[in-house]
Design an enzyme around this catalytic site. Structure first.
Site, PDB file in Angstrom:
ATOM      1  N   ASN A  53       4.710  -5.221  10.458  1.00  0.00           N
ATOM      2  CA  ASN A  53       3.657  -4.497   9.749  1.00  0.00           C
ATOM      3  C   ASN A  53       3.172  -5.449   8.653  1.00  0.00           C
ATOM      4  O   ASN A  53       3.789  -5.545   7.597  1.00  0.00           O
ATOM      5  CB  ASN A  53       4.175  -3.191   9.144  1.00  0.00           C
ATOM      6  CG  ASN A  53       3.059  -2.424   8.447  1.00  0.00           C
ATOM      7  OD1 ASN A  53       1.968  -2.961   8.226  1.00  0.00           O
ATOM      8  ND2 ASN A  53       3.319  -1.178   8.095  1.00  0.00           N
ATOM      9  N   TYR A 106       0.899   7.355   3.460  1.00  0.00           N
ATOM     10  CA  TYR A 106       2.035   6.652   4.062  1.00  0.00           C
ATOM     11  C   TYR A 106       3.303   7.511   4.174  1.00  0.00           C
ATOM     12  O   TYR A 106       4.302   7.046   4.729  1.00  0.00           O
ATOM     13  CB  TYR A 106       2.336   5.370   3.265  1.00  0.00           C
ATOM     14  CG  TYR A 106       1.169   4.404   3.255  1.00  0.00           C
ATOM     15  CD1 TYR A 106       0.758   3.779   4.428  1.00  0.00           C
ATOM     16  CD2 TYR A 106       0.456   4.128   2.088  1.00  0.00           C
ATOM     17  CE1 TYR A 106      -0.329   2.905   4.433  1.00  0.00           C
ATOM     18  CE2 TYR A 106      -0.623   3.252   2.087  1.00  0.00           C
ATOM     19  CZ  TYR A 106      -1.013   2.646   3.261  1.00  0.00           C
ATOM     20  OH  TYR A 106      -2.077   1.775   3.282  1.00  0.00           O
ATOM     21  N   HIS A 162       1.251  -0.182  12.224  1.00  0.00           N
ATOM     22  CA  HIS A 162       0.642   0.347  10.996  1.00  0.00           C
ATOM     23  C   HIS A 162       1.039   1.813  10.882  1.00  0.00           C
ATOM     24  O   HIS A 162       0.880   2.569  11.856  1.00  0.00           O
ATOM     25  CB  HIS A 162      -0.880   0.215  11.014  1.00  0.00           C
ATOM     26  CG  HIS A 162      -1.291  -1.217  11.110  1.00  0.00           C
ATOM     27  ND1 HIS A 162      -1.173  -2.078  10.051  1.00  0.00           N
ATOM     28  CD2 HIS A 162      -1.745  -1.942  12.156  1.00  0.00           C
ATOM     29  CE1 HIS A 162      -1.556  -3.279  10.445  1.00  0.00           C
ATOM     30  NE2 HIS A 162      -1.902  -3.228  11.710  1.00  0.00           N
ATOM     31  N   PRO A 203       3.098  -6.894   2.154  1.00  0.00           N
ATOM     32  CA  PRO A 203       2.987  -6.522   0.754  1.00  0.00           C
ATOM     33  C   PRO A 203       2.828  -5.023   0.503  1.00  0.00           C
ATOM     34  O   PRO A 203       2.177  -4.319   1.277  1.00  0.00           O
ATOM     35  CB  PRO A 203       1.722  -7.270   0.287  1.00  0.00           C
ATOM     36  CG  PRO A 203       0.975  -7.583   1.532  1.00  0.00           C
ATOM     37  CD  PRO A 203       2.017  -7.781   2.590  1.00  0.00           C
ATOM     38  N   ASN A 204       3.449  -4.597  -0.555  1.00  0.00           N
ATOM     39  CA  ASN A 204       3.403  -3.212  -1.078  1.00  0.00           C
ATOM     40  C   ASN A 204       4.254  -2.233  -0.282  1.00  0.00           C
ATOM     41  O   ASN A 204       4.418  -1.079  -0.698  1.00  0.00           O
ATOM     42  CB  ASN A 204       1.956  -2.695  -1.187  1.00  0.00           C
ATOM     43  CG  ASN A 204       1.104  -3.579  -2.065  1.00  0.00           C
ATOM     44  OD1 ASN A 204       1.458  -3.811  -3.217  1.00  0.00           O
ATOM     45  ND2 ASN A 204       0.013  -4.119  -1.540  1.00  0.00           N
ATOM     46  N   ALA A 216      -1.596  -5.428   4.109  1.00  0.00           N
ATOM     47  CA  ALA A 216      -2.959  -5.919   3.827  1.00  0.00           C
ATOM     48  C   ALA A 216      -3.220  -7.306   4.425  1.00  0.00           C
ATOM     49  O   ALA A 216      -4.380  -7.657   4.689  1.00  0.00           O
ATOM     50  CB  ALA A 216      -3.202  -5.939   2.324  1.00  0.00           C
ATOM     51  N   GLU A 233       2.682  -5.076  16.691  1.00  0.00           N
ATOM     52  CA  GLU A 233       2.107  -4.834  15.345  1.00  0.00           C
ATOM     53  C   GLU A 233       2.178  -3.332  15.056  1.00  0.00           C
ATOM     54  O   GLU A 233       1.835  -2.521  15.922  1.00  0.00           O
ATOM     55  CB  GLU A 233       0.646  -5.318  15.396  1.00  0.00           C
ATOM     56  CG  GLU A 233      -0.137  -5.089  14.129  1.00  0.00           C
ATOM     57  CD  GLU A 233      -1.596  -5.558  14.286  1.00  0.00           C
ATOM     58  OE1 GLU A 233      -1.928  -6.268  15.269  1.00  0.00           O
ATOM     59  OE2 GLU A 233      -2.418  -5.181  13.431  1.00  0.00           O
ATOM     60  N   ARG A 236       4.129   5.089  -2.969  1.00  0.00           N
ATOM     61  CA  ARG A 236       2.729   4.656  -2.982  1.00  0.00           C
ATOM     62  C   ARG A 236       1.909   5.517  -2.027  1.00  0.00           C
ATOM     63  O   ARG A 236       2.237   5.610  -0.839  1.00  0.00           O
ATOM     64  CB  ARG A 236       2.736   3.204  -2.527  1.00  0.00           C
ATOM     65  CG  ARG A 236       1.456   2.649  -2.041  1.00  0.00           C
ATOM     66  CD  ARG A 236       1.761   1.449  -1.134  1.00  0.00           C
ATOM     67  NE  ARG A 236       0.544   0.808  -0.746  1.00  0.00           N
ATOM     68  CZ  ARG A 236       0.399   0.163   0.416  1.00  0.00           C
ATOM     69  NH1 ARG A 236       1.381   0.086   1.278  1.00  0.00           N
ATOM     70  NH2 ARG A 236      -0.746  -0.381   0.702  1.00  0.00           N
ATOM     71  N   ARG A 276      -9.801   4.656   8.700  1.00  0.00           N
ATOM     72  CA  ARG A 276      -9.934   4.334   7.275  1.00  0.00           C
ATOM     73  C   ARG A 276     -11.120   3.393   7.037  1.00  0.00           C
ATOM     74  O   ARG A 276     -11.992   3.267   7.889  1.00  0.00           O
ATOM     75  CB  ARG A 276      -8.602   3.778   6.775  1.00  0.00           C
ATOM     76  CG  ARG A 276      -7.445   4.779   6.983  1.00  0.00           C
ATOM     77  CD  ARG A 276      -6.127   4.231   6.492  1.00  0.00           C
ATOM     78  NE  ARG A 276      -6.151   3.983   5.046  1.00  0.00           N
ATOM     79  CZ  ARG A 276      -5.198   3.293   4.407  1.00  0.00           C
ATOM     80  NH1 ARG A 276      -4.166   2.807   5.084  1.00  0.00           N
ATOM     81  NH2 ARG A 276      -5.280   3.099   3.101  1.00  0.00           N
TER      82      ARG A 276
HETATM   83  C1  DQA Z   1      -0.832  -0.587   6.638  1.00  0.00           C
HETATM   84  C2  DQA Z   1      -2.363  -0.500   6.681  1.00  0.00           C
HETATM   85  C3  DQA Z   1      -3.012  -1.613   5.879  1.00  0.00           C
HETATM   86  O1  DQA Z   1      -4.423  -1.525   5.951  1.00  0.00           O
HETATM   87  C4  DQA Z   1      -2.601  -1.509   4.427  1.00  0.00           C
HETATM   88  O2  DQA Z   1      -3.125  -2.577   3.686  1.00  0.00           O
HETATM   89  C5  DQA Z   1      -1.126  -1.394   4.245  1.00  0.00           C
HETATM   90  C6  DQA Z   1      -0.325  -0.641   5.202  1.00  0.00           C
HETATM   91  C7  DQA Z   1      -0.153   0.610   7.328  1.00  0.00           C
HETATM   92  O3  DQA Z   1       1.042   0.518   7.581  1.00  0.00           O
HETATM   93  O4  DQA Z   1      -0.793   1.637   7.576  1.00  0.00           O
HETATM   94  O5  DQA Z   1      -0.576  -1.847   3.243  1.00  0.00           O
HETATM   95  O6  DQA Z   1      -0.431  -1.766   7.331  1.00  0.00           O
END
Ligand code: DQA
Length: 147
Positions: free
Chosen positions: A75, A24, A101, A11-12, A78, A99, A19, A108
């Site tokens: 990835n 990011y 990120h 998501p997002n 959240a 995985e 964003r 964080r």
């Molecule tokens: C994320 C890190 C997560 O904590 C966050 O909710 C994201 C992006 C990252 O790519 O750094 O949406 O996965």
């Protein structure tokens, strides 16, 4: 082993580049997909690139990858920190899982320090920006090619 690789974004991440660019970066998900496709051509991997804001869609793609894909790069965004359902789906997949990120989640908020997906992943890449996807694909290729 199959050279199909599923690259799943949670998501997002459709808002990547717009964003919180201070966290990011400025590259969009379309930029990431373009660069991943170029690398996969070089590594002779058949890339299936997806993004969804819906947990069930990510789960359905993991089910689809069962018996079809040689590996998964994910990835989970959240959902990393909340989703037992994603962990269960990944546990039903046989190949390697990496995985990714974009940000360094360990620098964080403390709620980002725990990952359900890490209980399943062979490797975790965090804090390398969008380059993390390229590193993950190289690792999947190495694991697929391993004799
Ligand atoms: C994320 C890190 C997560 O904590 C966050 O909710 C994201 C992006 C990252 O790519 O750094 O949406 O996965």
């Amino acid at each position: 082993m199959s050279r199909i690789v599923y690259l799943l974004n949670g998501p997002n991440l459709n808002l990547l580049g717009k964003r919180q660019p201070e966290i990011y970066g400025h590259e969009t998900l379309a930029d990431v997909e373009r660069d991943c496709r170029a690398l996969c051509a070089e590594l002779k991997l058949d890339l299936r690139f997806f993004q969804s804001n819906r947990e069930y869609e990510l789960i359905d793609w993991i089910h689809e990858a069962r018996g079809a894909a040689g590996g998964i790069v994910i990835n989970p965004a959240a959902f990393t920190h909340t989703s037992v359902a994603l962990l269960d789906a990944l546990n039903a997949f046989d190949g390697p899982v990496i995985e990714v990120h974009i940000s360094n989640v360990h620098k964080r908020e403390s709620f980002r320090h725990h990952s359900y997906v890490s209980l399943r992943a062979e490797g975790v890449i965090a804090g390398c920006g969008v380059q993390g996807y390229q590193l993950a694909l190289r690792r999947i290729a190495a694991l697929i090619d391993k004799p």
